[in-house]
Design a protein around this motif. Structure first.
Motif, mmCIF file in Angstrom:
data_model
loop_
_atom_site.group_PDB
_atom_site.id
_atom_site.type_symbol
_atom_site.label_atom_id
_atom_site.label_comp_id
_atom_site.label_asym_id
_atom_site.label_seq_id
_atom_site.Cartn_x
_atom_site.Cartn_y
_atom_site.Cartn_z
ATOM 1 N N SER A 178 0.752 -1.217 -0.021
ATOM 2 C CA SER A 178 -0.197 -0.164 -0.200
ATOM 3 C C SER A 178 0.974 1.802 0.323
ATOM 4 O O SER A 178 1.873 0.919 0.321
ATOM 5 C CB SER A 178 -1.039 0.399 1.061
ATOM 6 N N ARG A 179 0.859 2.124 -0.744
ATOM 7 C CA ARG A 179 1.033 3.663 -0.850
ATOM 8 C C ARG A 179 0.880 4.436 0.489
ATOM 9 O O ARG A 179 0.918 5.594 0.796
ATOM 10 C CB ARG A 179 0.815 4.036 -1.892
ATOM 11 N N LYS A 180 -0.402 4.281 1.594
ATOM 12 C CA LYS A 180 -0.415 4.288 2.647
ATOM 13 C C LYS A 180 0.833 4.973 3.261
ATOM 14 O O LYS A 180 1.148 3.715 3.942
ATOM 15 C CB LYS A 180 -1.501 3.957 3.569
ATOM 16 N N ASP A 181 0.557 6.372 3.717
ATOM 17 C CA ASP A 181 2.302 6.728 4.323
ATOM 18 C C ASP A 181 3.792 6.366 3.679
ATOM 19 O O ASP A 181 4.896 5.601 4.534
ATOM 20 C CB ASP A 181 2.229 5.776 5.907
ATOM 21 N N GLU A 182 3.519 7.202 2.616
ATOM 22 C CA GLU A 182 5.162 6.312 1.472
ATOM 23 C C GLU A 182 6.231 7.517 2.335
ATOM 24 O O GLU A 182 6.875 6.922 2.381
ATOM 25 C CB GLU A 182 4.741 7.424 0.525
ATOM 26 N N ALA A 183 5.779 8.566 3.133
ATOM 27 C CA ALA A 183 7.303 8.825 4.497
ATOM 28 C C ALA A 183 7.088 8.231 4.882
ATOM 29 O O ALA A 183 9.233 7.760 5.256
ATOM 30 C CB ALA A 183 6.381 10.508 4.531
ATOM 31 N N SER A 184 6.603 7.410 5.813
ATOM 32 C CA SER A 184 7.510 6.225 6.299
ATOM 33 C C SER A 184 8.216 5.453 5.684
ATOM 34 O O SER A 184 9.250 4.649 6.668
ATOM 35 C CB SER A 184 6.408 5.589 7.475
ATOM 36 N N HIS A 185 7.849 4.498 4.947
ATOM 37 C CA HIS A 185 8.385 4.090 3.748
ATOM 38 C C HIS A 185 9.756 4.701 3.294
ATOM 39 O O HIS A 185 10.738 3.610 3.361
ATOM 40 C CB HIS A 185 8.132 3.539 2.436
ATOM 41 N N GLN A 186 9.900 5.296 3.534
ATOM 42 C CA GLN A 186 11.004 6.426 2.893
ATOM 43 C C GLN A 186 12.175 6.582 4.251
ATOM 44 O O GLN A 186 13.954 6.042 3.730
ATOM 45 C CB GLN A 186 11.118 6.971 2.143
ATOM 46 N N LYS A 187 11.961 6.726 5.221
ATOM 47 C CA LYS A 187 12.500 6.682 6.208
ATOM 48 C C LYS A 187 13.233 5.119 6.307
ATOM 49 O O LYS A 187 14.353 4.913 7.356
ATOM 50 C CB LYS A 187 11.482 6.934 7.726
ATOM 51 N N GLN A 188 11.934 4.154 6.665
ATOM 52 C CA GLN A 188 12.830 2.573 7.119
ATOM 53 C C GLN A 188 13.125 2.472 6.109
ATOM 54 O O GLN A 188 14.627 1.762 6.777
ATOM 55 C CB GLN A 188 11.281 1.748 7.094
ATOM 56 N N MET A 189 13.311 2.758 4.897
ATOM 57 C CA MET A 189 14.204 2.185 3.797
ATOM 58 C C MET A 189 15.907 3.071 3.811
ATOM 59 O O MET A 189 16.967 2.303 3.340
ATOM 60 C CB MET A 189 13.744 2.427 2.230
#
Length: 1007
Positions: A973-984
């Motif tokens: 899901s693209r929900k919360d993409e900012a969090s995904h980028q921080k994790q990456m």
């Protein structure tokens, strides 16, 4: 009560029952607080917790298969949506109130019970539990030996024991103390198992000595008076016996003709009155010797044991310790002496249990059940429940006090309650041909035929066999329709010849099976640790990777030995051997930069001063940089802190990553021992004597053949099982052999007597012959149970080698296998040589300290509407983790295999939809390079990485190339993409540290 044969799902049955109780009492926010589940090992407790959590989670997320729902939830009268909401709420409660999740070993529960009532049994509230009593027992024995120099009574006791050791037991060891201690240790263990004292036969040792002297004199006179017609072989025995025995003798050396009524002479020859009188007196004297030796030979050991126990108790009180073996017997005192009521127990435990679940009940001993029975009966009388599962056919721990008869007896004792008996007959483990094979072997008619081949057994034994194995027949799951069994006789006139045949056939079999299975899918099961060591050596000599106690032995690991040598040197700087061993080992050269040849040149120089002083003068800079700080801190700093410093400064984990587990386990032992205020010298002594489970490293994920005993394999399963030595060497009392002794426990209401049994005793004494036969039958059925355990571990294939002889007798096992059952089934293969379940799904609850946090991540902030979406995301990740580098692979087959394995893990998901999705997904331009990478690319799926805080991060996919690394993370899901980028960003930083000098790219792929 549930009687469950091997592979029928005992742990699952317990987990289901636990969850059903929770669901029925879901309105009670603390329902878990009133449930106690008892197991017998920490591993079993961890497995049960894991199973309970897994089932509860699947209910909450709608992940139960239709059949599971009908079996687990429907009988409770709950609609599926209602059950999901209740399970979700219970899952949250479990996470928040984990301390009420009472699944524990019987020893852990007894510890908690005693902690609440310590003052009632003479313990302080801060008493410590020690696992090993050997140090204290040996100290008490040493004090008695030391005191014998000034104490006449002790000196007489030890003198009598040594004389008995040499002349009555016919022992020849130079160090009898070691053998004395071995018997004392067994007595201590079994006194606590049976929770009774030992009873002496009488002052028999001195009488036995006198009686044996008299018998020798009688035989000497008979030899002198033997007439011309004396039986030839008996005359030869008379000459030999009189020539060899002047002080004492072994009953085994007495000719069996002395059991006859008359002196043996050829037909028609007469015997004088004097010789007849001597014959009758010798026979009567021999019968008395046999009886006294059987019942009284251990009386001096009991005297010594009582003295040792007095000294042991003094040290226990002084150090405020209780040994693990004493937990149940100490708890028994609370009930037997009326020191506590059930109500007070609940008050002190801060919990009132209404539901009890007990695993492996056939291994419970009477003492353990006695400690639970009062609380269980209180619960039953107030509307509570007892649920216990077991399998009498797997009762192989009788030597530890386990009583399988308790399984049935309890049904009678609790008959005034509503007793429901259930039998699980479906085998969820093995394929059909293996199940059918075991049905043939353990069919009652086949076992009766087997018993009738031995004249010792009668109708009552056949009845007992029917009661034990009457429910042995099982059904295989319809989808498990393959399997293979091969049984081979191993001939050979000598043990060495038979072992050589077994070795050759074992290696051939392993190499053949390797074409279909990984090494870690195979297990070799043996009867003894000695056989396991032998098999491990065979496999290692052929470069076959092995996981066994021998290969996981911390004491014998070369790096740990060097670590220990260094600690020995720090403890005693004049220990030139320890210092030299460390310098010439593997740890010193890479950390110091000193060439091995330079080390050898230094060591072989002549010198008169301590080696470390010469080294300090010869290499002052190196001494200051590497040795000085440890040398100064030894004895001043806490032991664990010193050891960690040594490990860090010598860069052991950096230079020897393959030995990481052994080094960390060694440090863990130091930390654990340090809790007892242990100094370096005490730890060295402790480690030198280390035995038991602590000595071995647990390794579960290595691609190596498992080599373990049948007892260790109980409760486990393996794709392929090989049994190289399937035999039944039935020797009564052999389960209690220590220090060369063999005896059985003669239990009565008054206490315990030690009964020494030999086949030769029965030749001259009828009541001992009957007792020998009774113990023979008991040991026979114990070994038959061991055979059952061994033959029910395999899932796909089983190979059995039956030696022609067992010990000095014919091996009876061959007669257990019908002719047409020695080769059944055919070679089959479960799939490609890939892990059955990706690492992501493996979560060892018994060892992971962060598993509750992992569960919290699954449930926190989630409502039920998102459950299916999350479940689909997990299934998609599972599929992706099954695919590595697809270059040159059959893509369609790879996809079908991945989806098929996903279906086993997520049975509620639509496999057709996933196949369609996969076909489209792999064609995406941004995705294709991830599965069809450039040449020389290493593809790693589901890689765990630990950050500097000790938290574990799991990277979905790594593509490691010569100059760069791609970090790939799949998102549903693209929900919360900012969090995904921080994790990456965090993943990229972690991977960059692992691959210095390479460019690291992060790529988030939305699937």
């Amino acid at each position: 009560m549930v009687e469950a044969s091997a592979g029928s799902g005992k742990t699952t049955a317990l987990a289901k029952r636990y969850i059903q109780i929770l669901l029925l009492a879901s309105r009670d926010p603390l329902a878990m607080k009133h449930i106690l589940a008892i197991t017998f090992t920490n591993k079993a407790a961890g497995q049960m917790k894991e199973r309970i959590v897994e089932l509860l989670k699947r209910i909450a997320l709608g992940g139960l298969a239709p059949g599971e729902y009908e079996d687990l939830v429907a009988p409770l009268g709950l609609a599926k949506p209602q059950a999901e909401r209740m399970a979700y709420r219970l899952m949250e409660e479990l996470i928040r109130q984990y301390h009420f999740f009472q699944v524990q070993t019987i020893d852990s529960f007894m510890n908690a019970l005693l902690s609440g009532c310590a003052f009632k049994v003479g313990l302080s509230a801060r008493f410590k539990i020690r696992r090993d009593s050997c140090d204290y027992l040996e100290l008490a024995l040493d004090e008695i030996i030391a005191a014998s120099g000034r104490d006449t009574a002790l000196r007489r006791l030890l003198t009598d024991m040594v004389r008995q050791y040499l002349f009555l037991e016919n022992r020849t060891g130079w160090f009898p103390k070691k053998d004395f201690f071995a018997v004392l240790k067994v007595l201590f263990t079994h006194q606590n198992i049976y929770q009774k004292g030992f009873i002496k036969y009488g002052d028999g040792a001195q009488d036995l000595w006198t009686m044996k002297q008299k018998f020798i004199a009688l035989v000497t006179q008979m030899h002198r008076l033997a007439p011309e017609g004396t039986h030839k072989r008996f005359r030869g025995w008379l000459e030999d016996f009189c020539g060899r025995h002047t002080v004492g003798f072994n009953v085994d050396d007495v000719n069996a003709l002395l059991a006859k009524d008359n002196f043996p002479v050829t037909k028609g020859k007469g015997v004088g009155l004097e010789l007849s009188r001597l014959w009758g007196e010798a026979r009567s004297n021999l019968q008395a010797i046999v009886r006294l030796e059987a019942y009284g030979i251990f009386d001096p050991y009991i005297d010594l044991f009582d003295r040792v126990m007095a000294g042991l108790k003094t040290h226990q009180v002084k150090d405020d310790v209780l040994f693990l073996e004493q937990l149940n017997s100490k708890a028994r005192a609370l009930f037997d002496d009326g020191l506590v009521t059930v109500e007070e127990l609940y008050y002190r435990l801060a919990a009132r249990f209404r539901h009890y679940l007990i695993d492996e009940f056939q291994d419970t001993n009477f003492g353990q059940w006695a400690n639970l029975s009062m609380m269980v009966e209180d619960a039953l009388s107030t509307g509570g429940t007892l649920f216990y599962v077991g399998d009498k056919k797997q009762a192989i721990y009788g030597f530890r006090g386990g009583k399988s008869e308790l399984f049935d007896r309890l049904q009678d004792e609790l008959s005034h309650f509503n007793v429901v008996l259930e039998t699980l007959t479906k085998n969820h483990r093995s394929h059909r041909h293996i199940v059918d094979f075991n049905n043939r072997i353990f069919a009652v008619d086949n076992l009766k035929r087997f018993l009738r081949s031995n004249t010792v057994f009668g109708p009552l034994d056949e009845q007992f066999c029917e009661e034990m194995y009457g429910h042995a027949r099982q059904e295989a799951r319809p989808e498990l329709d393959q399997g293979l069994v091969r049984v081979e006789m191993v001939a050979g006139t000598t043990k060495a010849q038979r072992e050589e045949v077994v070795r050759a056939r074992l290696l051939e079999t392993l190499k053949d099976v390797r074409g279909r299975f990984r090494w870690q899918d195979m297990a070799v099961l043996t009867r003894s640790n000695a056989q396991a060591t032998q098999v491990s050596q065979w496999l290692l000599s052929e470069n076959i990777p092995v996981q066994s106690q021998r290969t996981s032995d911390v004491k014998n690991h070369p790096l740990v030995k060097e670590f220990l040598d260094y600690l020995k040197f720090l403890n005693s700087p004049v220990d030139n051997i320890g210092f030299a061993a460390f310098l010439s080992g593997e740890i010193f050269p890479p950390a110091s930069g000193m060439a091995p040849q330079a080390v050898r040149d230094f060591l072989f120089k002549e010198r008169t001063r301590p080696l470390h002083k010469v080294f300090q003068d010869s290499f002052p800079e190196m001494w200051q940089r590497h040795f000085a700080r440890h040398f100064q801190e030894a004895g001043l700093y806490p032991l664990y802190e010193l050891a960690v410093s040594v490990c860090h400064d010598w860069r052991m984990l950096e230079h020897f990553p393959e030995a990481r587990g052994f080094i960390l386990h060694f440090l863990e032992l130091i930390k654990r021992k340090e809790e007892d205020s242990c100094d370096l010298q005490s730890f060295l002594e402790y480690f030198d004597a280390l035995e038991g489970e602590e000595r071995f490293l647990s390794v579960n994920d290595a691609d190596a053949v498992r080599v373990l005993t049948v007892h260790k394999a109980k409760g486990l399963e393996f794709a392929v099982v090989i049994i190289p030595f399937l035999d039944m060497a039935v020797i009564p009392g052999s389960g209690d052999k220590d220090g060369g002794q063999s005896f059985v426990w003669d239990e009565s209401g008054d206490g315990i007597r030690l009964l020494r049994l030999k086949n030769s005793y029965g030749v001259f004494c009828e009541d001992l012959r009957e007792r020998f036969h009774a113990e023979y039958k008991k040991e026979f059925f114990a070994q038959l149970n061991s055979v059952y355990v061994a033959l029910t571990r395999a899932k796909w294939e089983m190979y059995i080698f039956v030696p022609e002889r067992a010990g000095n007798a014919v091996n009876p096992v061959w007669g257990l296998v019908p002719d047409d059952a020695r080769a059944v089934g055919q070679v089959s293969r479960p799939g490609p040589l890939k892990p059955e379940v990706p690492p992501r799904s493996l979560l060892e609850t018994s060892v992971s300290r962060r598993w509750i946090s992992r569960l919290h991540e699954d449930f926190a902030g989630q409502d039920l509407d998102d459950a299916n979406t999350r479940l689909k995301g997990e299934a998609a990740h599972f599929c992706l983790a099954c695919l590595g580098d697809l270059n040159g692979a059959d893509v369609r087959s790879s996809v079908e295999n991945a989806v098929g394995r996903m279906a086993d893990r997520f049975p509620s998901q639509d496999t057709g939809a996933y196949k369609d999705w996969f076909s489209k997904f792999l064609q995406r331009k941004d995705v294709r390079p991830l599965f069809f990478p450039p040449p020389a690319t290493q593809v790693i799926c589901e890689q765990e990485i630990v950050n500097r805080f000790g938290d574990t991060r799991r990277v979905d996919r790594l593509l490691v190339m010569p100059g760069e690394v791609w970090v790939v993370d799949f998102k549903t899901s693209r929900k919360d993409e900012a969090s995904h980028q921080k994790q990456m960003d965090e993943y990229v930083d972690l991977v960059r540290a692992l691959y210095p000098g390479r460019t690291v790219h992060g790529k988030i792929v939305y699937v």
